[in-house]
Structure formats: structure tokens, C-alpha cells
Scaffold this motif. Sequence first.
Motif, PDB file in Angstrom:
ATOM      1  N   ARG A  91       0.833  -1.214   0.000  1.00 42.86           N
ATOM      2  CA  ARG A  91       0.000   0.000   0.000  1.00 42.86           C
ATOM      3  C   ARG A  91       0.862   1.257   0.000  1.00 42.86           C
ATOM      4  O   ARG A  91       0.577   2.222  -0.721  1.00 42.86           O
ATOM      5  N   GLU A  92       1.925   1.258   0.819  1.00 37.64           N
ATOM      6  CA  GLU A  92       2.780   2.449   0.916  1.00 37.64           C
ATOM      7  C   GLU A  92       3.639   2.651  -0.324  1.00 37.64           C
ATOM      8  O   GLU A  92       3.881   3.778  -0.735  1.00 37.64           O
ATOM      9  N   THR A  95       0.400   1.900  -3.627  1.00 39.80           N
ATOM     10  CA  THR A  95      -0.990   2.255  -3.315  1.00 39.80           C
ATOM     11  C   THR A  95      -1.821   0.986  -3.101  1.00 39.80           C
ATOM     12  O   THR A  95      -1.445  -0.107  -3.558  1.00 39.80           O
ATOM     13  N   SER A  96      -2.945   1.141  -2.448  1.00 39.79           N
ATOM     14  CA  SER A  96      -3.782  -0.017  -2.114  1.00 39.79           C
ATOM     15  C   SER A  96      -4.342  -0.695  -3.361  1.00 39.79           C
ATOM     16  O   SER A  96      -4.659  -1.891  -3.350  1.00 39.79           O
ATOM     17  N   ASN A 120     -12.129  -2.433   2.332  1.00 37.89           N
ATOM     18  CA  ASN A 120     -12.628  -1.056   2.314  1.00 37.89           C
ATOM     19  C   ASN A 120     -11.858  -0.216   3.332  1.00 37.89           C
ATOM     20  O   ASN A 120     -11.439   0.913   3.033  1.00 37.89           O
ATOM     21  N   TYR A 122      -8.939  -0.951   4.348  1.00 39.44           N
ATOM     22  CA  TYR A 122      -7.559  -0.966   3.871  1.00 39.44           C
ATOM     23  C   TYR A 122      -7.296   0.188   2.907  1.00 39.44           C
ATOM     24  O   TYR A 122      -6.172   0.652   2.772  1.00 39.44           O
ATOM     25  N   GLY A 123      -8.349   0.651   2.242  1.00 40.39           N
ATOM     26  CA  GLY A 123      -8.206   1.792   1.355  1.00 40.39           C
ATOM     27  C   GLY A 123      -8.764   1.581  -0.033  1.00 40.39           C
ATOM     28  O   GLY A 123      -8.677   2.457  -0.888  1.00 40.39           O
TER      29      GLY A 123
END
Length: 275
Positions: A91-92, A95-96, A120, A122-123
Motif C-alpha cells: 500500500r505504501e 498504493t492499495s 474497504n 484498507y483503502g
Amino acid sequence: MKILSHGCTLDCFDCCKFNVYVKDNKVLKIEGDKNHPYTKGFICIKGKKHLERLNHKDRIYNPLKKVNDKWKEISFDEALNIISERLIYYREKYTSKSVFHYCESGSGGILKGIEDIFFNFYGGITKSKGSTCWGAGIKAQKYDFGDVKGHSLEDMFNSKNIIIWGRNPYNTSIHLMNIIKKVKSKGIKIIVIDPLYTDTAKNADLYIRVNPSSDGALAMAVTKIIIEENLIDKEFINKYVKGFDEYKNYLDTLSIDYLSKECGVDIKQISLQIR
């Protein structure tokens, strides 16, 4: 002894309701709930096998991690930390949406789809559209009928004829098959269409063996006869059917003899099917 309420977790439409009998924190028996309005206490052998799987000598009780090409038992905390670290990393860094999640139908219990809630928070992630199984069925129902709606199995008692096309509920849907046997005893005609002479076909009033992958030819032969003999409901067609004229024009280019040969079903049997 405690009696706990539980649902079957296997990949099945029926989602059977169980009564689980527990004593001294040990499951002693699993049986169907006779008071449930749908399953009525009637469960399959796979459901009864839950207890055997629960106590099987080869049951895996902890997560396994492959280390140097060998499986190593780890704790649940360690497994969750590994997954958490990976998800945070992707994610970092990417991106998710770099995480792709694919799921199929699976069991239909109350926790079905809970992963959507997780992702959701989670991003938001990337998901597939459609599927190779139930998703295809849902798409077809929406296209054919406008929506995906079920009805009570007991509604089958209102039928005159029931066509089971390419399905074997005797082995795959015991509650449906139970109702089929009951409606048949009331004089309702059961027709099975399948390349294989299944256990369901053995219980039918009429079995039609169709050549593999030729269902479309049989369907077109049936509709061609219905149209030519003016057995259609014109009011229904005008109100609900899209592309009827185009479909009829295409059928006009195909002879009933050709369609019969393609599907391997005699014309007389096709005519018998629709009456």
C-alpha cells in the motif's frame, strides 16, 4: 450438553442449518435443524462429515510457512504479522489498488463478503468483474430475466412441467431434489435435458439426451417450433422481450432438420418436450 446453532461452511447453495451438540468443550454430534423452514433437518453426507474432518488425525491446526522448500508450522500471530507487513508495504509503495483480490462464490453464510469490509478499511483495492462460476450465472439471469430473484422451492407445486436442463440436483442440491420428487408424485411432469444419464435423469418422466455443447441448437429448435405453431405469448413478448424479431429472422435461416441433427435429438421428441 449445549446445543449451538451453526451453518454449513461448504461451497453449496443450500447453506444448511446445523445443531451442534457440545459437551465439556467437545463437539459430539452434528445434525440438521428440523425447525429450519428450508433445510428442515435434511442434510447431506458432506455436512455430516464435518465432525470427522474436525477430529481427523491429519488435520492442520496451525498456519504453515514454506522455509527452504519445507513446510514449517508457525503461530497465527506470526502469520497475521507476515500478511499485515506485506499489505502495508504494497500500500505504501504502490498504493492499495496494487492489491488484486479475486474471490468466487464459496459458502453463503453470514460472513460471506466480509473481506469487502476489510479491504474497504484498507483503502480500496482492485477486484475482478464477473467470475467463472456464479458470477456468470448472475450475469445471464440479469440479461435473460432483468434481475436475479429466487423463490420458494414450494412454488414448484404451481408448475405444470419442470425442465431441469444441464443440472443434477440429485447429487448437488438435495433439498431441490427432495421437492422435485414430491411434485412428481403430484403428477407434475419432470423433464431432464443432459448429455449424461444422471441420477436426476433416472427420476424424470422424460429424459432427453443432447449432444455435448449443442444446447443452443436444441433451444433454437424448441423456440422455432413454438413460433411456427403460434404457441407464443405475443403480449408478453411485446412487453418484456428484447430482439425478438432479430432472433426470429435468424431462426428462419435454420432448418429444424439441421438443428435436430446438431443437438442429436429427434424432431418428434423436441415437439413432445414443448407440450
